[in-house]
Write a protein that holds these residues in place. Sequence first.
Motif, PDB file in Angstrom:
ATOM      1  N   LYS A 190       0.831  -1.188   0.000  1.00  0.00           N
ATOM      2  CA  LYS A 190       0.000   0.000   0.000  1.00  0.00           C
ATOM      3  C   LYS A 190       0.875   1.251   0.000  1.00  0.00           C
ATOM      4  O   LYS A 190       1.830   1.335   0.775  1.00  0.00           O
ATOM      5  CB  LYS A 190      -0.917  -0.012   1.234  1.00  0.00           C
ATOM      6  N   GLY A 191       0.554   2.187  -0.879  1.00  0.00           N
ATOM      7  CA  GLY A 191       1.317   3.434  -0.950  1.00  0.00           C
ATOM      8  C   GLY A 191       2.433   3.412  -1.993  1.00  0.00           C
ATOM      9  O   GLY A 191       3.007   4.445  -2.298  1.00  0.00           O
ATOM     10  N   ASP A 192       2.747   2.218  -2.551  1.00  0.00           N
ATOM     11  CA  ASP A 192       3.739   2.154  -3.628  1.00  0.00           C
ATOM     12  C   ASP A 192       3.276   3.013  -4.802  1.00  0.00           C
ATOM     13  O   ASP A 192       2.087   3.087  -5.097  1.00  0.00           O
ATOM     14  CB  ASP A 192       3.923   0.705  -4.108  1.00  0.00           C
ATOM     15  N   GLN A 193       4.249   3.639  -5.465  1.00  0.00           N
ATOM     16  CA  GLN A 193       3.938   4.535  -6.579  1.00  0.00           C
ATOM     17  C   GLN A 193       4.028   3.793  -7.910  1.00  0.00           C
ATOM     18  O   GLN A 193       4.953   3.010  -8.134  1.00  0.00           O
ATOM     19  CB  GLN A 193       4.929   5.697  -6.586  1.00  0.00           C
ATOM     20  N   ILE A 194       3.080   4.072  -8.798  1.00  0.00           N
ATOM     21  CA  ILE A 194       3.008   3.351 -10.077  1.00  0.00           C
ATOM     22  C   ILE A 194       2.825   4.331 -11.238  1.00  0.00           C
ATOM     23  O   ILE A 194       1.956   5.196 -11.183  1.00  0.00           O
ATOM     24  CB  ILE A 194       1.794   2.394 -10.092  1.00  0.00           C
ATOM     25  N   PHE A 195       3.644   4.152 -12.272  1.00  0.00           N
ATOM     26  CA  PHE A 195       3.404   4.883 -13.508  1.00  0.00           C
ATOM     27  C   PHE A 195       2.318   4.163 -14.300  1.00  0.00           C
ATOM     28  O   PHE A 195       2.315   2.936 -14.395  1.00  0.00           O
ATOM     29  CB  PHE A 195       4.668   4.931 -14.377  1.00  0.00           C
ATOM     30  N   PHE A 196       1.426   4.937 -14.892  1.00  0.00           N
ATOM     31  CA  PHE A 196       0.380   4.386 -15.756  1.00  0.00           C
ATOM     32  C   PHE A 196       0.815   4.605 -17.197  1.00  0.00           C
ATOM     33  O   PHE A 196       0.956   5.736 -17.649  1.00  0.00           O
ATOM     34  CB  PHE A 196      -0.942   5.112 -15.479  1.00  0.00           C
ATOM     35  N   TYR A 197       1.019   3.510 -17.899  1.00  0.00           N
ATOM     36  CA  TYR A 197       1.492   3.567 -19.280  1.00  0.00           C
ATOM     37  C   TYR A 197       0.402   3.104 -20.244  1.00  0.00           C
ATOM     38  O   TYR A 197      -0.236   2.067 -20.009  1.00  0.00           O
ATOM     39  CB  TYR A 197       2.736   2.682 -19.420  1.00  0.00           C
ATOM     40  N   HIS A 198       0.213   3.881 -21.302  1.00  0.00           N
ATOM     41  CA  HIS A 198      -0.774   3.506 -22.327  1.00  0.00           C
ATOM     42  C   HIS A 198      -0.101   2.701 -23.435  1.00  0.00           C
ATOM     43  O   HIS A 198       0.750   3.226 -24.147  1.00  0.00           O
ATOM     44  CB  HIS A 198      -1.421   4.763 -22.924  1.00  0.00           C
TER      45      HIS A 198
END
Length: 136
Positions: A44-52
Amino acid sequence: MAQYWLMKSEPDEYGWDDLVAEKEGIWDGVKNAQASNNMKAMKKGDQIFFYHSRQGLEVVGIMEVSEEHSPDVTTDPDRWVVVKVKPVRKLDKAVPLKAMKQNPKLKDLAIIRQTRLSVAPLTAGEWEEILAMAGE
DNA sequence: GCCAACGTTGGC
DNA sequence: GCCAACGTTGGC
């Protein structure tokens, strides 16, 4: 310290705007052992890039893990998992795959080395570099 | 729309 | 347990 990740989705199926509209999204339907293991490692709280992927081919925003993994009832719950994510913010400017490929600091990026992996870890250095490319 | 990469399946 | 066939993903 939070861990960094990158997750891919086809915007036709589920894009950044869909996640923002929902406020919290369930990342389901991942049927790949490596990707699934990565999801199990998320905290919980980990950061994620959203890639298309497929359309767009760029990193569009940042989200974070809002709920750790649970069985994926949309596929095979004994085998695969989902995580819940919520949008943090959109990047000032999206970072295209093309630019990432040209950046020597990102040559080891999982999506470049193994394009079909849909959930991949990122080092802090790679995270910073992509943020810098987004003008942040 | 095509095709390469890669994971999974199933026959032996 | 091997490996060819097949299916899916994702960049081009």
